[in-house]
Design a protein around this motif. Structure first.
Motif, PDB file in Angstrom:
ATOM      1  N   ALA A 125       0.886  -1.152   0.128  1.00 47.87           N
ATOM      2  CA  ALA A 125       0.147   0.193   0.071  1.00 47.87           C
ATOM      3  C   ALA A 125       0.869   1.215   0.003  1.00 47.87           C
ATOM      4  O   ALA A 125       0.527   2.566  -0.722  1.00 47.87           O
ATOM      5  CB  ALA A 125      -0.856  -0.092   1.239  1.00 47.87           C
ATOM      6  N   ALA A 126       2.010   1.196   0.564  1.00 47.62           N
ATOM      7  CA  ALA A 126       2.764   2.390   0.724  1.00 47.62           C
ATOM      8  C   ALA A 126       3.465   2.681  -0.538  1.00 47.62           C
ATOM      9  O   ALA A 126       3.498   3.731  -1.050  1.00 47.62           O
ATOM     10  CB  ALA A 126       3.901   2.084   2.048  1.00 47.62           C
ATOM     11  N   GLY A 127       3.888   1.873  -1.147  1.00 46.12           N
ATOM     12  CA  GLY A 127       4.344   1.956  -2.618  1.00 46.12           C
ATOM     13  C   GLY A 127       3.681   2.990  -3.736  1.00 46.12           C
ATOM     14  O   GLY A 127       4.224   4.040  -3.922  1.00 46.12           O
ATOM     15  N   PRO A 128       2.493   2.448  -4.024  1.00 48.94           N
ATOM     16  CA  PRO A 128       1.830   3.221  -4.766  1.00 48.94           C
ATOM     17  C   PRO A 128       1.553   4.795  -4.251  1.00 48.94           C
ATOM     18  O   PRO A 128       1.318   5.970  -4.879  1.00 48.94           O
ATOM     19  CB  PRO A 128       0.249   2.386  -5.082  1.00 48.94           C
ATOM     20  CG  PRO A 128       0.814   1.295  -4.790  1.00 48.94           C
ATOM     21  CD  PRO A 128       1.772   1.216  -3.421  1.00 48.94           C
ATOM     22  N   VAL A 129       1.408   4.871  -2.983  1.00 51.05           N
ATOM     23  CA  VAL A 129       0.870   6.179  -2.350  1.00 51.05           C
ATOM     24  C   VAL A 129       2.134   7.074  -2.291  1.00 51.05           C
ATOM     25  O   VAL A 129       1.873   8.257  -2.997  1.00 51.05           O
ATOM     26  CB  VAL A 129       0.374   6.189  -0.975  1.00 51.05           C
ATOM     27  CG1 VAL A 129       0.561   7.357  -0.099  1.00 51.05           C
ATOM     28  CG2 VAL A 129      -0.927   5.472  -0.769  1.00 51.05           C
ATOM     29  N   ALA A 130       3.249   6.666  -2.178  1.00 51.31           N
ATOM     30  CA  ALA A 130       4.416   7.394  -2.362  1.00 51.31           C
ATOM     31  C   ALA A 130       4.897   7.694  -3.738  1.00 51.31           C
ATOM     32  O   ALA A 130       5.253   8.877  -3.860  1.00 51.31           O
ATOM     33  CB  ALA A 130       5.753   6.487  -1.639  1.00 51.31           C
ATOM     34  N   TYR A 131       4.576   6.648  -4.634  1.00 53.96           N
ATOM     35  CA  TYR A 131       4.877   7.074  -5.944  1.00 53.96           C
ATOM     36  C   TYR A 131       3.933   8.190  -6.571  1.00 53.96           C
ATOM     37  O   TYR A 131       4.369   9.080  -7.333  1.00 53.96           O
ATOM     38  CB  TYR A 131       4.494   5.721  -6.719  1.00 53.96           C
ATOM     39  CG  TYR A 131       4.206   5.934  -8.373  1.00 53.96           C
ATOM     40  CD1 TYR A 131       5.085   6.123  -9.119  1.00 53.96           C
ATOM     41  CD2 TYR A 131       2.819   5.930  -8.832  1.00 53.96           C
ATOM     42  CE1 TYR A 131       4.764   6.292 -10.439  1.00 53.96           C
ATOM     43  CE2 TYR A 131       2.404   6.172  -9.842  1.00 53.96           C
ATOM     44  CZ  TYR A 131       3.590   6.260 -10.909  1.00 53.96           C
ATOM     45  OH  TYR A 131       3.414   6.705 -12.307  1.00 53.96           O
ATOM     46  N   GLY A 132       2.773   7.964  -6.328  1.00 57.40           N
ATOM     47  CA  GLY A 132       1.683   9.226  -6.816  1.00 57.40           C
ATOM     48  C   GLY A 132       2.024  10.551  -6.214  1.00 57.40           C
ATOM     49  O   GLY A 132       2.191  11.329  -7.103  1.00 57.40           O
ATOM     50  N   VAL A 133       2.321  10.589  -4.996  1.00 61.85           N
ATOM     51  CA  VAL A 133       2.325  11.946  -4.571  1.00 61.85           C
ATOM     52  C   VAL A 133       3.783  12.658  -4.772  1.00 61.85           C
ATOM     53  O   VAL A 133       3.801  13.632  -5.338  1.00 61.85           O
ATOM     54  CB  VAL A 133       2.433  11.831  -2.815  1.00 61.85           C
ATOM     55  CG1 VAL A 133       2.932  13.033  -2.241  1.00 61.85           C
ATOM     56  CG2 VAL A 133       0.875  11.382  -2.332  1.00 61.85           C
ATOM     57  N   SER A 134       4.828  11.801  -5.013  1.00 57.89           N
ATOM     58  CA  SER A 134       5.979  12.150  -5.007  1.00 57.89           C
ATOM     59  C   SER A 134       6.225  12.731  -6.801  1.00 57.89           C
ATOM     60  O   SER A 134       7.034  13.569  -7.039  1.00 57.89           O
ATOM     61  CB  SER A 134       7.272  11.364  -4.662  1.00 57.89           C
ATOM     62  OG  SER A 134       7.102  10.180  -5.500  1.00 57.89           O
ATOM     63  N   LEU A 135       5.681  11.676  -7.623  1.00 54.97           N
ATOM     64  CA  LEU A 135       5.824  11.834  -8.904  1.00 54.97           C
ATOM     65  C   LEU A 135       5.116  13.182  -9.481  1.00 54.97           C
ATOM     66  O   LEU A 135       5.347  13.994 -10.373  1.00 54.97           O
ATOM     67  CB  LEU A 135       5.375  10.647  -9.962  1.00 54.97           C
ATOM     68  CG  LEU A 135       6.694   9.752 -10.343  1.00 54.97           C
ATOM     69  CD1 LEU A 135       7.517  10.508 -10.931  1.00 54.97           C
ATOM     70  CD2 LEU A 135       7.495   9.313  -8.916  1.00 54.97           C
TER      71      LEU A 135
END
Length: 225
Positions: A125-135
């Motif tokens: 769950a953490a991976g996609p959240v961090a991906y979306g916000v940071s990119l």
């Protein structure tokens, strides 16, 4: 009659810049491989960082390059579409993990495969959240630093790319490590180390890669798709 019916389709295909098509393919691959590479930690001088950072920095470079050449809206759209290969690859991994292994497969290979690809729900769950916000943040900062007119040439692109990458990668680390590991062990040193490594790489690698990809894109776009 046949020429008239095929003309709109041909026009629609030719309207896609070759560089955007190529970068979208690479981008999708990087979203998938980043999570796999992250299972190995590599030593960069005194710092130990997860190897997925290299694929993630490529995502930063590609999104910034697309923003530079095609605008923020197209870059954001590519980031959102990146969730598709990310989700499909995760579902395929889950399917393969559920299916029984072949009797001919050595037990140590089965254990290694499951150890690498079996992630906890928190990490998944953490991976996609961090991906979306940071990119999305990376693209936003990169475009905000552009200003009202283009100036500085390649140097301006390099500076904007480095700053956007450093800030967005720091946020990425904070979100991912907190969501994935908070409460399991002290995360302060892990966050600090990952942030430092990502900021350093953002200033050392990202500026040159963005200018390289911008030059490559302009070469690609001289030819039809």
């Amino acid at each position: 009659m046949n020429d008239t019916s095929t003309a709109p389709a041909a026009a629609k295909v030719s309207a896609i810049p070759r560089s955007l098509f190529v970068f979208a393919l690479i981008y999708g691959g990087m979203t998938v491989i980043a999570g796999v590479l992250g299972f190995k930690q590599v030593a960069l001088g005194p710092l130990a960082v997860e190897a997925g950072i290299f694929a993630f920095l490529m995502l930063v470079v590609l999104s910034s390059t697309v923003a530079q050449l095609h605008g923020q809206a197209i870059a954001n759209r590519m980031v959102f579409w990146g969730f598709l290969p990310l989700a499909l690859s995760a579902m395929l991994v889950l399917l393969v993990l559920i299916l029984p292994p072949s009797a001919n497969m050595p037990p140590e290979n089965i254990a290694a495969f499951e150890r690498v690809l079996s992630q906890t729900p928190r990490i998944m769950a953490a991976g996609p959240v961090a991906y979306g916000v940071s990119l999305l943040l990376n693209v936003w900062i990169f475009e905000r630093l552009r200003g009202t007119k283009e100036s500085g040439g390649n140097l301006g692109i390099m500076v904007r790319g480095a700053i956007a990458s450093a800030l967005s990668q720091a946020i990425d680390t904070l979100i991912f490590v907190t969501l994935a590991f908070y409460g399991e062990f002290p995360i302060g040193s892990l966050i600090a180390g990952q942030m430092l490594a990502k900021v350093v790489l953002s200033f050392v690698l990202v500026p040159f890669l963005i200018t390289l990809f911008v030059t490559w894109a302009r070469t690609l776009d001289r030819k039809p798709l």
